[in-house]
Design a protein around this motif. Sequence first.
Motif, mmCIF file in Angstrom:
data_model
loop_
_atom_site.group_PDB
_atom_site.id
_atom_site.type_symbol
_atom_site.label_atom_id
_atom_site.label_comp_id
_atom_site.label_asym_id
_atom_site.label_seq_id
_atom_site.Cartn_x
_atom_site.Cartn_y
_atom_site.Cartn_z
ATOM 1 N N LEU A 1 10.515 12.804 10.898
ATOM 2 C CA LEU A 1 9.841 14.064 10.878
ATOM 3 C C LEU A 1 9.336 14.475 9.678
ATOM 4 C CD1 LEU A 1 12.268 16.386 13.034
ATOM 5 C CD2 LEU A 1 10.616 14.630 13.755
ATOM 6 N N THR A 2 8.016 15.081 9.839
ATOM 7 C CA THR A 2 7.267 15.594 8.550
ATOM 8 C C THR A 2 7.008 16.872 8.564
ATOM 9 O OG1 THR A 2 5.187 14.728 8.924
ATOM 10 C CG2 THR A 2 6.730 13.542 7.364
ATOM 11 N N PRO A 3 7.976 17.814 8.871
ATOM 12 C CA PRO A 3 7.630 19.255 9.248
ATOM 13 C C PRO A 3 6.512 19.835 8.476
ATOM 14 C CG PRO A 3 10.041 18.928 8.900
ATOM 15 C CD PRO A 3 9.404 17.675 8.473
ATOM 16 N N GLY A 4 6.024 20.967 9.215
ATOM 17 C CA GLY A 4 4.943 21.579 8.453
ATOM 18 C C GLY A 4 5.300 22.058 7.214
ATOM 19 N N PRO B 1 7.329 28.920 5.890
ATOM 20 C CA PRO B 1 8.037 29.720 7.179
ATOM 21 C C PRO B 1 8.351 28.909 8.187
ATOM 22 C CG PRO B 1 5.668 30.085 7.067
ATOM 23 C CD PRO B 1 5.989 29.122 5.986
ATOM 24 N N GLY B 2 8.153 27.554 8.337
ATOM 25 C CA GLY B 2 8.296 26.914 9.494
ATOM 26 C C GLY B 2 9.879 26.779 9.716
ATOM 27 N N ARG B 3 10.106 26.606 11.108
ATOM 28 C CA ARG B 3 11.512 26.448 11.906
ATOM 29 C C ARG B 3 11.664 24.959 12.185
ATOM 30 N NH1 ARG B 3 12.527 26.770 16.767
ATOM 31 N NH2 ARG B 3 10.537 28.356 17.189
ATOM 32 N N PHE B 4 12.218 24.057 11.800
ATOM 33 C CA PHE B 4 12.388 22.815 11.991
ATOM 34 C C PHE B 4 13.768 22.078 11.772
ATOM 35 C CE2 PHE B 4 12.378 21.471 7.675
ATOM 36 C CZ PHE B 4 11.259 22.507 6.986
ATOM 37 N N SER B 5 13.981 21.070 12.423
ATOM 38 C CA SER B 5 15.282 20.378 12.307
ATOM 39 C C SER B 5 15.352 19.800 10.453
ATOM 40 C CB SER B 5 15.141 18.964 13.127
ATOM 41 O OG SER B 5 16.082 18.194 12.928
ATOM 42 N N PRO B 6 16.551 20.081 10.337
ATOM 43 C CA PRO B 6 16.815 19.433 8.875
ATOM 44 C C PRO B 6 17.128 18.083 8.919
ATOM 45 C CG PRO B 6 18.968 20.560 9.908
ATOM 46 C CD PRO B 6 17.775 20.963 10.620
ATOM 47 N N LEU B 7 17.652 17.664 9.941
ATOM 48 C CA LEU B 7 17.546 16.167 10.343
ATOM 49 C C LEU B 7 16.256 15.362 10.364
ATOM 50 C CD1 LEU B 7 19.224 13.642 10.534
ATOM 51 C CD2 LEU B 7 19.451 14.087 13.054
ATOM 52 N N LEU B 8 15.891 14.744 9.497
ATOM 53 C CA LEU B 8 14.336 14.043 9.543
ATOM 54 C C LEU B 8 14.312 12.701 10.220
ATOM 55 C CD1 LEU B 8 13.507 15.476 6.039
ATOM 56 C CD2 LEU B 8 13.094 16.579 8.290
ATOM 57 N N GLU C 1 0.960 -1.064 -0.143
ATOM 58 C CA GLU C 1 -0.046 -0.045 -0.108
ATOM 59 C C GLU C 1 0.856 1.320 0.163
ATOM 60 O OE1 GLU C 1 -4.033 -0.878 2.057
ATOM 61 O OE2 GLU C 1 -2.560 -0.418 3.419
ATOM 62 N N LEU C 2 0.071 2.315 -0.387
ATOM 63 C CA LEU C 2 0.855 3.621 -0.130
ATOM 64 C C LEU C 2 -0.041 4.746 0.033
ATOM 65 C CD1 LEU C 2 1.000 6.174 -2.699
ATOM 66 C CD2 LEU C 2 1.437 4.074 -3.930
ATOM 67 N N ALA C 3 0.357 5.874 1.046
ATOM 68 C CA ALA C 3 -0.499 6.763 1.325
ATOM 69 C C ALA C 3 -0.078 8.055 0.529
ATOM 70 C CB ALA C 3 -0.323 7.056 2.939
ATOM 71 N N PRO C 4 -0.921 8.546 -0.235
ATOM 72 C CA PRO C 4 -0.348 9.505 -1.384
ATOM 73 C C PRO C 4 0.146 10.694 -0.740
ATOM 74 C CG PRO C 4 -2.683 8.689 -1.833
ATOM 75 C CD PRO C 4 -2.398 8.201 -0.272
ATOM 76 N N ALA C 5 0.808 11.293 -1.444
ATOM 77 C CA ALA C 5 1.452 12.757 -1.297
ATOM 78 C C ALA C 5 0.290 13.857 -1.108
ATOM 79 C CB ALA C 5 2.547 13.135 -2.524
ATOM 80 N N HIS C 6 1.029 14.590 0.159
ATOM 81 C CA HIS C 6 0.150 15.877 0.312
ATOM 82 C C HIS C 6 1.047 16.802 1.312
ATOM 83 C CE1 HIS C 6 -0.360 12.934 3.747
ATOM 84 N NE2 HIS C 6 -0.690 14.150 4.420
ATOM 85 N N ARG C 7 0.728 17.839 1.757
ATOM 86 C CA ARG C 7 1.183 18.621 2.645
ATOM 87 C C ARG C 7 0.292 19.594 3.338
ATOM 88 N NH1 ARG C 7 4.769 23.384 -0.553
ATOM 89 N NH2 ARG C 7 3.171 24.191 -1.781
ATOM 90 N N HIS C 8 0.701 19.802 4.545
ATOM 91 C CA HIS C 8 -0.218 20.337 5.455
ATOM 92 C C HIS C 8 0.529 21.330 6.397
ATOM 93 C CE1 HIS C 8 0.527 17.036 7.812
ATOM 94 N NE2 HIS C 8 -0.117 16.213 6.946
ATOM 95 N N SER C 9 0.131 22.602 6.951
ATOM 96 C CA SER C 9 0.824 23.559 7.786
ATOM 97 C C SER C 9 1.012 22.796 9.261
ATOM 98 C CB SER C 9 0.096 24.705 7.980
ATOM 99 O OG SER C 9 -1.308 24.673 8.279
ATOM 100 N N PRO C 10 0.179 21.790 9.696
ATOM 101 C CA PRO C 10 0.397 21.212 11.021
ATOM 102 C C PRO C 10 1.684 20.339 10.682
ATOM 103 C CG PRO C 10 -1.824 21.118 10.665
ATOM 104 C CD PRO C 10 -1.303 21.532 9.414
ATOM 105 N N ALA C 11 2.471 20.310 11.756
ATOM 106 C CA ALA C 11 3.766 19.449 11.919
ATOM 107 C C ALA C 11 3.603 18.048 12.371
ATOM 108 C CB ALA C 11 4.779 20.054 12.577
#
Length: 369
Positions: A141-144, A218-225, A102-112
């Motif tokens: 991590l999947t940052p905002g 504009p998020g501020r998050f770790s670049p290590l994911l 299975e796969l859960a398809p691509a998307h993005r959102h402001s919540p982190a």
Amino acid sequence: MVTRRFHDSDPAVDGLYSDLAEADLQPLWRQEGLLPRTPNRLTPFLWRWKTLRDLAGRSGELVGIDRGGDRRVLALAHPDLGGLPFATHTLWGAVQFLGGGELAPAHRHSPAALRLVLEGTGVWTLVNGDPIAMEPGDLVLTPGQTWHEHHNPGTEPMVWFDGLDLPLVRNLDAVFFEPGPDELSDYSPRPHSSSEQRFSVAGLVPVVDPVPVEPTGPGRFSPLLAYRWSAVDAALSQLIDAGGFGAATVRYSDPTSGRDVMPTLRAEMHRMLAGHQTPATRRVGSGIWLVFRGSGSTVVDGHAFSWSAGDILVTPSWSAVEHEAFEDSDLFLLSDEPVIEAAGLARTANEPTQGVREGGLAQASTAGS
Ligand code: GTQ
Ligand code: FE2
């Protein structure tokens, strides 16, 4: 001095109150519980792994995943929150089930979002196209505002814990969501994600990032994911060896700044050796404790909750929390502490060890014990 304000028998006062209501106004002096002495909006609550795993598996059998950003997620819905699919007023907690193939398809959102893998192997989460391997105990991590999608090319299901700041972001009315393209993403699995190639050596950060972080928002998050279980396990063992008192905690942090992994979310792993007991402490802000390994008991405001691997316990703001490990145990903690700190609301207190209330174990609320 006794004021007349609490004696509502005067018809003129009754008239005032109904006119206020008509005008969508409310007098502060009739509000109860708006300003409690201490935070009191939530009770502790526990979900059992057996229930979570059974229902996630049944969902996997019965319900497919569609295009457009769909995910097979069971949200922890705290019964104090009036039917909302939220674990606390700020935190989303859930278990996600992705079957083989299975796969859960691509998307993005402001919540982190972040994920801690509980079961399964060989799943890839693509974050802005960077394929990140997922194995038990790994934190991903999947940052905002980062694009993300989950792929399970194997045959066995994977089950992981999702933590998001969605309730907070929703209350701030700052939710944005975008489904990804309909075409399937092509990716070539690599032993290390680009993120780990650049940022995973402790104590060393690139002077020039060879792959500058995409301007996704504009998020501020770790670049290590990704934070690998083997690294977390080693760090905790060494801390316990160094300290010699049977417990240690690490915080997952942004290697470039030492700050929390995301502006709204704090993540920690707490290790306690068998027999270790923590003192009772209170802090402002809510938490979700996920038992990664071991068994024990946690007393929250006098209510005892026994736990074992996969159970999830919500601890409310300002509740007195004390743990006892029966076996060597690792507890993952997700909290809203960075928000509390940024807002200048942080406080903590130490309490005397709590007696368990009469019938505490029986009274403690659990879903599916
Ligand atoms: O996997 O992308 O639990 O978008 C809630 C929202 C998981 C996800 C959740 C999400 C996801
Ligand atoms: Fe998502």
